[in-house]
Design a protein around this motif. Sequence first.
Motif, short mmCIF file in Angstrom:
data_model
loop_
_atom_site.label_atom_id
_atom_site.label_comp_id
_atom_site.label_asym_id
_atom_site.label_seq_id
_atom_site.Cartn_x
_atom_site.Cartn_y
_atom_site.Cartn_z
N GLY A 45 -38.94 -0.16 -27.70
CA GLY A 45 -38.61 0.87 -28.33
C GLY A 45 -38.96 1.09 -29.69
N THR A 114 -32.15 9.92 -28.41
CA THR A 114 -31.65 10.05 -26.64
C THR A 114 -32.66 11.33 -26.56
OG1 THR A 114 -29.68 11.23 -27.12
CG2 THR A 114 -30.15 8.18 -26.28
N LYS A 119 -38.34 11.11 -26.59
CA LYS A 119 -38.32 9.92 -25.70
C LYS A 119 -39.03 10.04 -24.69
CE LYS A 119 -34.56 8.90 -21.91
NZ LYS A 119 -32.97 9.45 -21.17
N ASP A 123 -41.00 6.19 -24.45
CA ASP A 123 -40.56 5.54 -23.38
C ASP A 123 -41.80 5.01 -22.21
OD1 ASP A 123 -39.14 4.26 -20.25
OD2 ASP A 123 -38.30 5.72 -20.75
N LYS A 126 -41.98 5.50 -19.03
CA LYS A 126 -42.45 7.02 -18.49
C LYS A 126 -43.86 6.96 -18.57
CE LYS A 126 -40.96 11.16 -18.07
NZ LYS A 126 -40.27 10.99 -16.95
#
Length: 221
Positions: A45, A114, A119, A123, A126
Motif C-alpha cells: 500500500g 481510505t 485509494k 491500489d 485495482k
Amino acid sequence: MRLQGERTAEKAFDLLRESDSMRLSISIRGPRGGAVISVHTDRDGNCTGTYDMGRMRRGDVIRITGESASYVRYTDIALAEMRAEGARRGPAAEAQADERTALARGKYLKVPATSAAVKNQCDLDKLLSSVPSSGRGAQQLPAVERDGERVVPLRGPEGEGNLTVYVAAEGEPYIRFMEGTFRGAEMRVEFSQYGDPVHATAPPADKVLEIETGSGGLLDA
C-alpha cells in the motif's frame, strides 16, 4: 505461433502478479473523458506519484503503509477549477472555495488513508484489473523496436478489450507496456521499476494542511 504466444503471455502475467512493486504509468482516453496516472506502488500500500483524473482531481499523492492518513497536493489547475465550481454554486460556496484553495496551494492535504482521493490511484490490484488474467489465445508476433527497446508483441490474450501486450525481447518477458482499446476507451499502460522499493515518506510538517473535508474534497466540509 499461437502456442508460443500463450506460453510467453502466461509467463509475463505470472511475473506481473509475482512482483511486489512497480511503477504504472496509465493513460486513458474515452467518451467520458480521460485520465493520466503515474504511481510507484507496492503490495503493502505504499505509494507515490501523480494523477490527473479530470476536473478538480489533479495532483500528487503519497500513501504510507501503517499510517491512518495519506497526503494529496492539488495542482494549481485543480485549485482554479475548484474556485470556478465554488463561484458557480453561489456566493457562500465561492467564498469558501477561495479561502480553502488559498490555504491548500502548495500544501499536502492530510486525508484518511481510505479516501477515494488516494485509494483508487494507489491500489495495485485495482490498477491491474484491466490486465488479462491468462495468456489463452495470445498470438506472438515478431519482435519490434519501440521506445528504444526490442519488445515482443502479444496480441489477443483472453480478456475484455483489444489490447496488445509488449514484453521484453531479451531476458525474462516482463511486460513493458500495453496499448489498445478497453471498455470503449483508448488505453496505454507502461510498466517499470519492477521490484524497486517504494520510498514513501510524509511531507515536512510545514507543508501539511489538516482541514476537514467531505466526499467532495475541499468544497465540502
